[in-house]
Write an enzyme that holds these catalytic residues in place. Structure first.
Site, PDB file in Angstrom:
ATOM      1  N   ASP A 214      -9.020 -11.713   7.377  1.00 16.36           N
ATOM      2  CA  ASP A 214      -8.567 -10.380   7.256  1.00 16.36           C
ATOM      3  C   ASP A 214      -9.774  -8.966   8.133  1.00 16.36           C
ATOM      4  OD1 ASP A 214      -6.035  -8.290   7.037  1.00 16.36           O
ATOM      5  OD2 ASP A 214      -7.366  -7.663   6.125  1.00 16.36           O
TER       6      ASP A 214
ATOM      7  N   LYS B  21      -2.424 -14.029  11.132  1.00 16.12           N
ATOM      8  CA  LYS B  21      -3.950 -13.365  11.409  1.00 16.12           C
ATOM      9  C   LYS B  21      -4.418 -15.240  10.295  1.00 16.12           C
ATOM     10  CE  LYS B  21      -4.714  -9.036   9.870  1.00 16.12           C
ATOM     11  NZ  LYS B  21      -3.081  -9.088  10.419  1.00 16.12           N
ATOM     12  N   THR B  22      -4.309 -15.128   8.664  1.00 13.73           N
ATOM     13  CA  THR B  22      -3.890 -15.069   7.745  1.00 13.73           C
ATOM     14  C   THR B  22      -3.310 -17.045   8.342  1.00 13.73           C
ATOM     15  OG1 THR B  22      -4.237 -13.905   6.111  1.00 13.73           O
ATOM     16  CG2 THR B  22      -4.090 -15.970   5.246  1.00 13.73           C
TER      17      THR B  22
ATOM     18  N   ARG C 204       1.145  -0.813   0.224  1.00 16.52           N
ATOM     19  CA  ARG C 204       0.075   0.132  -0.128  1.00 16.52           C
ATOM     20  C   ARG C 204       0.227   1.061   0.140  1.00 16.52           C
ATOM     21  NH1 ARG C 204      -2.289   0.730   4.181  1.00 16.52           N
ATOM     22  NH2 ARG C 204      -0.980  -1.245   5.336  1.00 16.52           N
TER      23      ARG C 204
ATOM     24  N   SER D 115      -0.043  -6.544  10.431  1.00 16.02           N
ATOM     25  CA  SER D 115       0.747  -7.427   8.828  1.00 16.02           C
ATOM     26  C   SER D 115       1.668  -8.520   9.332  1.00 16.02           C
ATOM     27  CB  SER D 115       1.074  -6.370   7.833  1.00 16.02           C
ATOM     28  OG  SER D 115       0.994  -7.335   6.524  1.00 16.02           O
TER      29      SER D 115
ATOM     30  N   LYS E 155      -8.583  -2.179   1.197  1.00 17.72           N
ATOM     31  CA  LYS E 155      -8.331  -2.134   2.103  1.00 17.72           C
ATOM     32  C   LYS E 155      -9.147  -0.307   2.052  1.00 17.72           C
ATOM     33  CE  LYS E 155      -5.619  -3.951   5.806  1.00 17.72           C
ATOM     34  NZ  LYS E 155      -5.615  -5.836   5.062  1.00 17.72           N
TER      35      LYS E 155
ATOM     36  N   HIS F 242     -10.280  -5.792  12.312  1.00 14.37           N
ATOM     37  CA  HIS F 242      -9.119  -6.161  11.513  1.00 14.37           C
ATOM     38  C   HIS F 242      -8.581  -7.283  12.109  1.00 14.37           C
ATOM     39  CE1 HIS F 242      -4.419  -5.830   9.628  1.00 14.37           C
ATOM     40  NE2 HIS F 242      -5.404  -5.562   8.800  1.00 14.37           N
TER      41      HIS F 242
ATOM     42  N   ARG G  26       1.660 -12.673  -2.581  1.00 17.47           N
ATOM     43  CA  ARG G  26       0.650 -12.713  -1.925  1.00 17.47           C
ATOM     44  C   ARG G  26      -0.217 -13.443  -3.165  1.00 17.47           C
ATOM     45  NH1 ARG G  26      -1.857 -10.138   2.893  1.00 17.47           N
ATOM     46  NH2 ARG G  26       0.633  -8.683   3.118  1.00 17.47           N
TER      47      ARG G  26
HETATM   48  P1  ATP Z   1      -1.157  -9.450   6.765  1.00 15.01           P
HETATM   49  O1  ATP Z   1      -2.182  -8.302   7.606  1.00 15.01           O
HETATM   50  O2  ATP Z   1      -0.217  -8.369   6.225  1.00 15.01           O
HETATM   51  O3  ATP Z   1      -3.064 -10.207   5.719  1.00 15.01           O
HETATM   52  P2  ATP Z   1      -0.999 -11.931   8.621  1.00 15.01           P
HETATM   53  O4  ATP Z   1      -2.023 -11.384  10.056  1.00 15.01           O
HETATM   54  O5  ATP Z   1      -2.513 -12.393   7.830  1.00 15.01           O
HETATM   55  O6  ATP Z   1      -0.811 -10.289   7.939  1.00 15.01           O
HETATM   56  P3  ATP Z   1       0.153 -13.975   7.495  1.00 15.01           P
HETATM   57  O7  ATP Z   1      -0.527 -13.871   6.353  1.00 15.01           O
HETATM   58  O8  ATP Z   1      -0.790 -15.252   8.204  1.00 15.01           O
HETATM   59  O9  ATP Z   1       0.303 -12.779   8.490  1.00 15.01           O
HETATM   60  O10 ATP Z   1       1.578 -14.319   7.846  1.00 15.01           O
HETATM   61  C1  ATP Z   1       2.077 -14.884   8.784  1.00 15.01           C
HETATM   62  C2  ATP Z   1       3.428 -15.130   8.346  1.00 15.01           C
HETATM   63  O11 ATP Z   1       5.194 -15.793   9.656  1.00 15.01           O
HETATM   64  C3  ATP Z   1       3.884 -15.802   7.813  1.00 15.01           C
HETATM   65  O12 ATP Z   1       4.680 -15.881   6.628  1.00 15.01           O
HETATM   66  C4  ATP Z   1       3.523 -17.638   8.065  1.00 15.01           C
HETATM   67  O13 ATP Z   1       4.221 -18.864   7.631  1.00 15.01           O
HETATM   68  C5  ATP Z   1       5.255 -16.659   9.677  1.00 15.01           C
HETATM   69  N1  ATP Z   1       4.982 -17.613  10.379  1.00 15.01           N
HETATM   70  C6  ATP Z   1       5.935 -18.206  11.065  1.00 15.01           C
HETATM   71  N2  ATP Z   1       6.206 -18.616  12.285  1.00 15.01           N
HETATM   72  C7  ATP Z   1       4.507 -18.505  12.877  1.00 15.01           C
HETATM   73  C8  ATP Z   1       3.842 -18.191  13.883  1.00 15.01           C
HETATM   74  N3  ATP Z   1       4.738 -19.116  14.895  1.00 15.01           N
HETATM   75  N4  ATP Z   1       3.018 -18.299  13.937  1.00 15.01           N
HETATM   76  C9  ATP Z   1       2.288 -18.028  13.216  1.00 15.01           C
HETATM   77  N5  ATP Z   1       2.760 -17.360  11.318  1.00 15.01           N
HETATM   78  C10 ATP Z   1       4.461 -17.457  11.541  1.00 15.01           C
HETATM   79 MN    MN Z   2      -3.445 -12.182   6.144  1.00  9.51          MN
END
Ligand code: ATP
Ligand code: MN
Length: 540
Positions: free
Chosen positions: A263, A248-249, A66, A244, A207, A226, A328
């Site tokens: 999200d 979460k995902t 972004r 981020s 977003k 969020h 992504r």
């Molecule tokens: P966004 O808001 O940008 O979508 P997000 O909160 O959804 O971010 P994720 O896409 O889930 O974040 O990214 C978490 C990243 O961290 C992934 O690449 C995942 O493989 C990695 N990771 C490593 N260790 C962990 C852990 N213990 N728990 C969660 N994720 C982990």
């Molecule tokens: Mn996410």
């Protein structure tokens, strides 16, 4: 109603799919096409290529994330008093918006256009209808994957609440349009219109609508969040807040629980509901073993892959960061096998706040009382590791983004804080702080928390196994840390004992405490006494 690939110019004048956009003519108009047709157009227009498994791979050019400095909110008399103005919500005067909007409308006029009519908000009482008009076939596909696809019978009489004019190749002009660069993301709450220009990065579409939901819902007593959400076999929903990269995902897709969304959600009197109909997963270094559901969704037709690298045969290299580390995959929620298709989940039983603490000092899980939950919600802490290319030894950087989503908040954080406070008080939801970041040392010395351990801790918390066990209070952050949890070594639970150098731990913890204290100064006078009392304090 669907007008597609028409060349009869006269027939396309004032076409119904363009109603409300201010664009009257298209050279070809593709309304509400589904994935196969959108992929066909995308390939014809040379926007991207297919992966070996049939996913559409696109590049987003210079913007691989972004453009935070290019987001504006139109300063209108009817809304100005309620907008949280500042660096996040920059003011654009009404007259400048009128200029930019008409220039973008004129630009779109007569081009080959793609429109999509979609919803945001799985709860019909709190839903908005969206019309996107764009020059990009893949952007139309992105929006279709991300938002809620209306049933066919809703399309005939579709009237958009919000219109998005999307012109990724239009270059805004700061001198004419009053914006900061050739990219502009401008929201008008009074006109219910969003203009996105000069950036290919599709996350702006997603977003912007999130920002609109964050604007609309508080007035209806619904908290926009969020966070990701899923629901267990006992019909117990859980929310996962986090900035981020905090998980979460990753953590919301779990074979034992139905995914609600990854999200953005709302929480109101009728429970939680997803805003979206798709997921937007980070795929850098995605592991088939650790994240089989997301991996499978990444390797199939119907998914859009942004900035992912593939060989000549289209085989993906998910470790390749050539274009960006923020690669992504965007896919409809139903690509995850165990999904709650209604997008709704009732009253959450657990609220988890995720943080990726690159200093490696926060415990992997701790229990928060309601005042602490409010404190951590308003703080919105995570830490980033400055550009991976800089290698080891670079100091982690603390990020405090209030409500775990300050870039998307058009109203003052207190508005959201008060709503969450009331919801937690009313429902008695249990709150947890989970560190998915580093353990055993800061970034460069320690290692990232194992996903297996994080999942084991979450499973225990959500199953109620941590309700009546022994806790100890950590001396730095006042957090309640469980002494023992099945399937997780005790020394992992206690961050200090995970560090070889205890003195170094104490110094790092003190450093982080001070950052929390400094950051919270802006909220200290705004919060209730109990939250003030729960605030992290520097040692005397
Ligand atoms: P966004 O808001 O940008 O979508 P997000 O909160 O959804 O971010 P994720 O896409 O889930 O974040 O990214 C978490 C990243 O961290 C992934 O690449 C995942 O493989 C990695 N990771 C490593 N260790 C962990 C852990 N213990 N728990 C969660 N994720 C982990
Ligand atoms: Mn996410």
């Amino acid at each position: 109603m669907t007008v597609t690939h028409m060349t009869d110019f006269a027939n396309l004048r004032d076409a119904v799919p363009l109603a409300g956009t201010g664009v009257r003519v298209a050279s070809a108009l593709h309304a509400n096409l589904t994935a196969p047709a959108l992929v066909t157009h995308s390939l014809r227009k040379n926007e991207g290529r297919l992966s070996a498994d049939g996913a559409l791979i696109v590049r987003t050019g210079v913007h691989t994330g972004r453009s935070v400095g290019d987001k504006f909110v139109v300063d209108e008399p009817s809304t100005t008093g309620n907008v949280w103005w500042g660096k996040i919500n920059q003011k654009l005067p009404v007259d400048k918006f009128a200029i930019l909007k008409s220039r973008v409308q004129a630009y779109l006029q007569g081009r080959e256009l793609f429109t999509q009519d979609l919803y945001a908000g799985a709860d019909p009482a709190n839903r908005i209808s969206i019309r996107l008009v764009t020059t990009g076939a893949w952007h139309a596909m992105f929006a279709r994957n991300m938002f809620i696809r209306p049933p066919a019978e809703d399309l005939a009489g579709f009237v958009p609440d919000y219109v998005i004019l999307h012109a990724p190749d239009f270059e805004a002009d700061p001198l004419i349009d009053g914006v900061n660069s050739s990219s502009a993301i401008v929201l008008s709450f009074a006109e219910k219109m969003i203009v996105i220009a000069g950036t290919q990065y599709a996350g702006e579409i997603k977003k912007s609508i999130f920002t609109v939901m964050n604007w609309i819902l508080p007035e209806r007593d619904v908290l926009p969040m969020h966070c990701s959400a899923n629901i267990g076999p006992q019909e117990d929903a859980a929310l996962f807040f986090g900035l981020s990269g905090t998980g979460k995902t990753t953590l919301s897709s779990d074979p034992t629980r139905r995914l609600i969304g990854d999200d953005e959600h709302g929480w109101g009197p009728d429970g939680v509901f997803n805003f979206e109909g798709g997921c937007y997963a980070k795929v850098i270094d995605l592991s088939q073993k650790n994240e089989p559901e997301i991996w499978a969704a990444t390797h199939r037709f119907g998914t859009v892959l942004e900035n992912v690298v593939a060989d000549p045969q289209g085989r993906l290299d998910l470790s390749d960061q050539t274009y960006t580390e923020n690669t992504r995959a965007c896919y409809p929620v139903e690509f995850i096998p165990n999904v709650e298709l209604s997008g709704r989940g009732g009253t959450p039983k657990n609220v988890i706040m995720l943080t990726a603490d690159a200093f490696g000092v926060l415990p992997p899980i701790s229990r928060l009382n309601p005042a602490q939950a409010m404190y951590h919600f308003l703080s919105g802490y995570t830490a980033r590791v400055a550009g991976t290319e800089k290698g080891l030894g670079s100091e982690p950087q603390a990020t405090f983004s209030t409500c775990f989503g300050s870039p998307f908040l058009p109203r003052h954080p207190q508005v959201y804080g008060k709503l969450l406070q009331a919801l937690i008080a009313k429902t008695g939801a249990s709150c947890w702080l989970v560190n998915t970041g580093w353990t055993g040392g800061a970034y460069g010395v320690g290692k990232r928390m194992s996903i297996t351990h994080t999942r084991a801790l979450l499973r225990a918390a959500l199953a109620g196994e941590l309700d009546n066990i022994e806790y100890r209070t950590d001396p730095f952050f006042g957090l309640q840390i469980p002494v023992h949890v099945n399937n997780v070594p005790d020394e992992v639970l206690d961050p200090r004992s995970a560090w070889a150098d205890r003195a170094a731990y104490d110094a790092a913890a003190k450093g982080l405490v001070q950052r929390f204290v400094d950051n919270f100064a802006t909220f200290a006078d705004l919060v209730d006494e109990d939250v003030k009392a729960a605030a992290i304090r520097a040692a005397a």
